[in-house]
Design a protein around this motif. Sequence first.
Motif, PDB file in Angstrom:
ATOM      1  N   ASP A 173       0.814  -1.219   0.000  1.00 33.42           N
ATOM      2  CA  ASP A 173       0.000   0.000   0.000  1.00 33.42           C
ATOM      3  C   ASP A 173       0.847   1.268   0.000  1.00 33.42           C
ATOM      4  OD1 ASP A 173       1.029  -0.026   2.552  1.00 33.42           O
ATOM      5  OD2 ASP A 173      -0.908  -0.049   3.574  1.00 33.42           O
ATOM      6  N   GLY A 174       2.169   1.120  -0.186  1.00 32.48           N
ATOM      7  CA  GLY A 174       3.041   2.272  -0.235  1.00 32.48           C
ATOM      8  C   GLY A 174       3.656   2.663   1.086  1.00 32.48           C
ATOM      9  N   GLY A 175       3.305   1.961   2.148  1.00 30.28           N
ATOM     10  CA  GLY A 175       3.875   2.235   3.452  1.00 30.28           C
ATOM     11  C   GLY A 175       5.043   1.316   3.754  1.00 30.28           C
ATOM     12  N   PHE A 176       5.339   1.161   5.052  1.00 29.21           N
ATOM     13  CA  PHE A 176       6.467   0.355   5.493  1.00 29.21           C
ATOM     14  C   PHE A 176       6.100  -0.351   6.795  1.00 29.21           C
ATOM     15  CE2 PHE A 176       7.825   4.316   3.544  1.00 29.21           C
ATOM     16  CZ  PHE A 176       8.545   3.845   2.439  1.00 29.21           C
ATOM     17  N   VAL A 177       6.707  -1.504   7.045  1.00 31.31           N
ATOM     18  CA  VAL A 177       6.649  -2.123   8.364  1.00 31.31           C
ATOM     19  C   VAL A 177       8.066  -2.417   8.814  1.00 31.31           C
ATOM     20  CG1 VAL A 177       4.337  -3.120   8.196  1.00 31.31           C
ATOM     21  CG2 VAL A 177       6.308  -4.458   7.445  1.00 31.31           C
ATOM     22  N   VAL A 178       8.266  -2.341  10.110  1.00 35.21           N
ATOM     23  CA  VAL A 178       9.577  -2.556  10.696  1.00 35.21           C
ATOM     24  C   VAL A 178       9.421  -3.486  11.885  1.00 35.21           C
ATOM     25  CG1 VAL A 178       9.408  -0.563  12.231  1.00 35.21           C
ATOM     26  CG2 VAL A 178      11.659  -1.384  11.547  1.00 35.21           C
ATOM     27  N   THR A 179      10.442  -4.308  12.140  1.00 34.67           N
ATOM     28  CA  THR A 179      10.425  -5.201  13.294  1.00 34.67           C
ATOM     29  C   THR A 179      11.715  -5.050  14.079  1.00 34.67           C
ATOM     30  OG1 THR A 179      10.020  -7.472  14.041  1.00 34.67           O
ATOM     31  CG2 THR A 179      11.438  -7.215  12.121  1.00 34.67           C
ATOM     32  N   GLY A 180      11.646  -5.398  15.362  1.00 29.16           N
ATOM     33  CA  GLY A 180      12.805  -5.305  16.240  1.00 29.16           C
ATOM     34  C   GLY A 180      12.403  -5.641  17.653  1.00 29.16           C
ATOM     35  N   ILE A 181      12.913  -4.876  18.604  1.00 26.78           N
ATOM     36  CA  ILE A 181      12.590  -5.085  20.020  1.00 26.78           C
ATOM     37  C   ILE A 181      11.902  -3.819  20.542  1.00 26.78           C
ATOM     38  CG2 ILE A 181      14.952  -4.421  20.688  1.00 26.78           C
ATOM     39  CD1 ILE A 181      14.597  -6.279  23.136  1.00 26.78           C
ATOM     40  N   SER A 182      10.755  -3.997  21.152  1.00 32.04           N
ATOM     41  CA  SER A 182       9.956  -2.858  21.592  1.00 32.04           C
ATOM     42  C   SER A 182      10.485  -2.278  22.901  1.00 32.04           C
ATOM     43  CB  SER A 182       8.500  -3.287  21.773  1.00 32.04           C
ATOM     44  OG  SER A 182       8.366  -4.085  22.933  1.00 32.04           O
ATOM     45  N   ASP A 183       9.857  -1.210  23.343  1.00 32.97           N
ATOM     46  CA  ASP A 183      10.234  -0.608  24.617  1.00 32.97           C
ATOM     47  C   ASP A 183       9.860  -1.479  25.801  1.00 32.97           C
ATOM     48  OD1 ASP A 183       7.563  -0.268  24.160  1.00 32.97           O
ATOM     49  OD2 ASP A 183       7.538   1.903  24.452  1.00 32.97           O
ATOM     50  N   SER A 184       9.039  -2.532  25.577  1.00 35.42           N
ATOM     51  CA  SER A 184       8.721  -3.493  26.642  1.00 35.42           C
ATOM     52  C   SER A 184       9.405  -4.836  26.408  1.00 35.42           C
ATOM     53  CB  SER A 184       7.205  -3.680  26.744  1.00 35.42           C
ATOM     54  OG  SER A 184       6.663  -4.107  25.517  1.00 35.42           O
ATOM     55  N   SER A 185      10.476  -4.815  25.618  1.00 33.45           N
ATOM     56  CA  SER A 185      11.336  -5.988  25.379  1.00 33.45           C
ATOM     57  C   SER A 185      10.603  -7.123  24.681  1.00 33.45           C
ATOM     58  CB  SER A 185      11.935  -6.484  26.704  1.00 33.45           C
ATOM     59  OG  SER A 185      12.715  -5.481  27.302  1.00 33.45           O
ATOM     60  N   LYS A 186       9.709  -6.799  23.751  1.00 34.68           N
ATOM     61  CA  LYS A 186       8.984  -7.808  23.002  1.00 34.68           C
ATOM     62  C   LYS A 186       9.269  -7.690  21.511  1.00 34.68           C
ATOM     63  CE  LYS A 186       5.077  -8.328  26.194  1.00 34.68           C
ATOM     64  NZ  LYS A 186       3.594  -8.251  26.332  1.00 34.68           N
ATOM     65  N   ILE A 187       9.103  -8.825  20.815  1.00 30.28           N
ATOM     66  CA  ILE A 187       9.131  -8.799  19.356  1.00 30.28           C
ATOM     67  C   ILE A 187       8.024  -7.860  18.899  1.00 30.28           C
ATOM     68  CG2 ILE A 187       8.839 -10.163  17.251  1.00 30.28           C
ATOM     69  CD1 ILE A 187       9.745 -12.607  18.937  1.00 30.28           C
ATOM     70  N   SER A 208       5.677 -12.172  21.451  1.00 31.20           N
ATOM     71  CA  SER A 208       6.431 -12.827  22.520  1.00 31.20           C
ATOM     72  C   SER A 208       7.629 -11.978  22.954  1.00 31.20           C
ATOM     73  CB  SER A 208       6.919 -14.196  22.038  1.00 31.20           C
ATOM     74  OG  SER A 208       5.854 -15.028  21.662  1.00 31.20           O
ATOM     75  N   LYS A 209       8.118 -12.254  24.149  1.00 31.62           N
ATOM     76  CA  LYS A 209       9.324 -11.588  24.632  1.00 31.62           C
ATOM     77  C   LYS A 209      10.491 -11.912  23.704  1.00 31.62           C
ATOM     78  CE  LYS A 209       8.413  -9.566  28.720  1.00 31.62           C
ATOM     79  NZ  LYS A 209       8.857  -8.209  29.100  1.00 31.62           N
ATOM     80  N   GLY A 210      11.183 -10.877  23.240  1.00 30.68           N
ATOM     81  CA  GLY A 210      12.309 -11.130  22.362  1.00 30.68           C
ATOM     82  C   GLY A 210      12.518  -9.997  21.381  1.00 30.68           C
ATOM     83  N   THR A 211      13.240 -10.323  20.288  1.00 30.26           N
ATOM     84  CA  THR A 211      13.610  -9.345  19.276  1.00 30.26           C
ATOM     85  C   THR A 211      13.257  -9.865  17.892  1.00 30.26           C
ATOM     86  OG1 THR A 211      15.483  -8.610  20.620  1.00 30.26           O
ATOM     87  CG2 THR A 211      15.523  -8.016  18.284  1.00 30.26           C
ATOM     88  N   GLY A 212      12.535  -9.076  17.114  1.00 29.92           N
ATOM     89  CA  GLY A 212      12.264  -9.433  15.730  1.00 29.92           C
ATOM     90  C   GLY A 212      13.466  -9.133  14.858  1.00 29.92           C
ATOM     91  N   PHE A 213      13.846 -10.085  14.001  1.00 27.87           N
ATOM     92  CA  PHE A 213      15.028  -9.862  13.157  1.00 27.87           C
ATOM     93  C   PHE A 213      14.721  -9.896  11.667  1.00 27.87           C
ATOM     94  CE2 PHE A 213      15.154 -14.407  14.387  1.00 27.87           C
ATOM     95  CZ  PHE A 213      15.060 -15.012  13.137  1.00 27.87           C
ATOM     96  N   GLY A 214      13.507 -10.257  11.264  1.00 29.87           N
ATOM     97  CA  GLY A 214      13.189 -10.302   9.851  1.00 29.87           C
ATOM     98  C   GLY A 214      11.699 -10.188   9.627  1.00 29.87           C
ATOM     99  N   VAL A 215      11.299  -9.536   8.521  1.00 30.30           N
ATOM    100  CA  VAL A 215       9.880  -9.412   8.206  1.00 30.30           C
ATOM    101  C   VAL A 215       9.709  -9.467   6.699  1.00 30.30           C
ATOM    102  CG1 VAL A 215       9.945  -6.862   8.205  1.00 30.30           C
ATOM    103  CG2 VAL A 215       7.778  -8.061   8.580  1.00 30.30           C
ATOM    104  N   LEU A 216       8.590 -10.098   6.270  1.00 28.59           N
ATOM    105  CA  LEU A 216       8.225 -10.206   4.859  1.00 28.59           C
ATOM    106  C   LEU A 216       6.735  -9.927   4.736  1.00 28.59           C
ATOM    107  CD1 LEU A 216      10.021 -13.606   4.168  1.00 28.59           C
ATOM    108  CD2 LEU A 216      10.811 -11.389   3.309  1.00 28.59           C
TER     109      LEU A 216
END
Length: 927
Positions: free
Chosen positions: A265-279, A297-305
């Motif tokens: 749709d012309g936007g973007f999504v990003v993944t990582g670790i939130s301010d509450s330490s969750k994916i 879940s608790k953790g860090t997102g490292f990839g998104v498709l």
Amino acid sequence: MRKTCLLFICLIVNINSLLSQNIWHKKVPFNAINVSLCQLNTDGEHYFINGSRSFIQVDQLGTVTGFFDQEALLPFWVSVKKRYEKATGNPYFWIIHRDTSPYRNYTFAKYQPGTGIVTQKTFSDSLTPISWRQPQILDLDDSTVVVFGRKYFRKIKYSETGGFSEEWVKSLDIPVTAALLHDGIFILASETGLVTSLNEDGSQNWANNHPLGCRSLKTTADGYIGCGRTPENMAAVIRLTFGGGETWFKTTSDADYYDVINTSDGGFVVTGISDSSKICLIKFDASGAQVWKREYSKGTGFGVLEAPDGGFVLAGRGTNPNGSLYIIKTDSQGLTAPVEDAPITGRQISTSSLQATLFPRSSIFFDGNSPQFISLADTGAATIFTFAPSIGGYDPDNILHLAADNYGLSVFDFRPGLVQSPARDFNRVWSVERKQIEQLRRDILLDDVLDELTPYDLITWPAKGNPHLKFNIDFTPVTTSPDLFPAPFRDINNDGIYNVYDGDYPLIKGDQMAWWVMTDSTEHTLSHGNAMQVDLLISVFGYDCPQTGTVDKSLFVDFDVINRSVDSYQNTYMGFFTDFDLGCYHDDYVGTMSDVNTYYVYNQDTIDLFCDQGVQGFGHEIPVQTATFINKTLHHTTTYFLPLGPGYGPDLPSEFYNILQGKWSNGVPLTEGGTGYSPNSTDYTNYIFPDNPADPQGWTMCSGNFNLNDMEMFASHGPFNFAAGDTFNIQVAFTLHPDIPHPCPDIFGLVKPAVAQISQWKNDGALDAGVDLGQVVSLPPGQSVTLDPGIVPGAIYSWSTGASAPTITVTQPGEYTVTVTLSTGCQVVENVLVQLGTSVKQPDITPYWSVHPLPASDFVYVECPDCAEGNLQAILRNAQGAALLNLEGQGNQFRMTIQHLPTGFYWMELWQKGRFLGSKKLVIAGK
């Protein structure tokens, strides 16, 4: 040939069905040392995750369809790439890993499933131990990559004869953390905020500094999008022009971002670790405004498709020291399902009351570490630790043959597979649900083409001749002859071969069934007995019946034992080691109800507390767990070790055979009273503790007031003759009876009636009433059609039309539903689509054909080995049904050039002399 307009309509319907969103949230049983060492990729059909020492392949429905784990072989993986051998089509993998010391160089290795590392080459660099400084790898084609290290960037090529070789190497002085190739120019980002453009010769076109260390960089329609972390440790997203200038820059309160992608749709999504330490997954619009934020879940997102249906697939690492891996499928708004474990070789089945995870083991309900037969009610505690078969008999020379199991840990007598197959070909469990079969049948009957997402276990169901069971879960080729695949199936076109694309489907018991196969054709390290040469085809199944208090609390285990030996066996017994653990195992009592072929466990006292090793108890609401021989007589029960003690169990074949006969392992007969062990007594009996625990005068553990714990039982049937080539079938029902008053419960009054009822329903067929509306029915114009789900004695019918007769006649097309209430109280709901003026028929026998590679970029190969030369027509259509390419007069193997087509989803149709051979989805990936 079908008319184009009709095919176009079917295509649109099938595409809409294909793109209907599904969501899942899986925790996979592998770990990753560092999130920077993890990657998520796709080939359009599967999703690939590599951790620092493992590789997992997942299909679009969230099922693990492949894995390997080589922790001791090559540590610190930074990338894994799946490839295919040209000659065989078999998969192999490039594993790119960092040195463990001195943390400078990186190595390219070829991993061949079933063999291991077959070639590797190390390339020098100076990566340093900082986790961001991993080699960044850009694919040029299937055999060539460009790698950016810390000190050099180089072009590396692979050939099947020469292995990995360096085409060229250039100097580099940038700590590269992200790289992409755009219009023949390399765009690099660094941990210091530098974004620069390099030509292949290493000369710089432009360079710009920005206030973030960029972990991910992607091309957009008018520039680049990147994400990472600022020097102030704030997560950030940046949008750049093609010249590297800043369009906008956004920081958030999150801790860090690891990957960013464009959305359709012309936007973007990003993944990582939130301010509450969750994916986390955050959606931004084209201007950088945050649209929504999701946490998992608790953790860090490292990839998104972005998934084909408009949702998203993201991968993450958990927060424990060696970080569990997660893969999550969301809808277009980032919403997903509750987290579930994703067993690799196992499968989970459940009713509304019970849950069991099954693995390719003969020790059922046990995963090698903890019990897997779980009560979903009350505290969610387990009731059975393990349930394992034993079988033994004498050959014509009076030689004992015997196979046994208890826990299947370091010693065992069974392995996965058949007598005539290696273990790895069947080292998994298949699971199928009735509703999946119904969906498959409807999909096929609509247009003779299977075009919806189909569960992996239906596609690879190990039934005779299945052409789609080519590779094992560890990616090794299946070497067992397809003619030997033994799983039961319905052969729609009567060609003797299971092929889901012909409309064939598994024959299952119940509403959900897990199936696997074991054999004793292996060294018997537990019993030390002579092999019987038997195959055990094992089914575990249950019924969707929340309407009753008993059926949904029962699971059934069915053994088809096939004698593959040339010998017939006499005085054969089959029995089962059963380690009941009713919550906490310290206070378990056991008993027998021989008149209903049942043995059981109950609690010693009025409370079942949590106990050591974190075992969960039932508290004050304590159930009783029964095991019932449904179709065979229960001839003997004993306790496995009592009274000889846990240090004295069977070890020799004769001792195991003694237990099969209902004796103690040392040959002393079971006798009435006390512990059942009295060598001087002649008061022999076949059943231990056969009286009602509520009877203070009866022979029970309750009246004996035994101070014992962790009771194991053994139950057996026999003797019987077991001829060569014969199949012996035995079925055992496990029923949970909740909240039975303790201590000394009235088992005969409160439990026996339910056990007897389950046996009667199962044996008289009441649980397996055949209700089937046919999924799709044709209504000739101006006529009527009768809808007949099957007449079941004693059943009550309720139609969506309001009718209550077993059958109805309709004159209008549409969707019709019938709810059939069986004599058991269980309800079966069947739907049928009545189509006007269509001719629904069973699919013709069609040859198997394939299209590859997937995804494709420049060309695809179409292969139909059973088709005649020179008469094939291939039509490539886009997602809207328009024909873009049409090749006629092709041979049974040809190439179609597609390099001029944009990325996206397409459909390849194959025709043979006007006969439609089906369509297959094709993904064209970016160049």
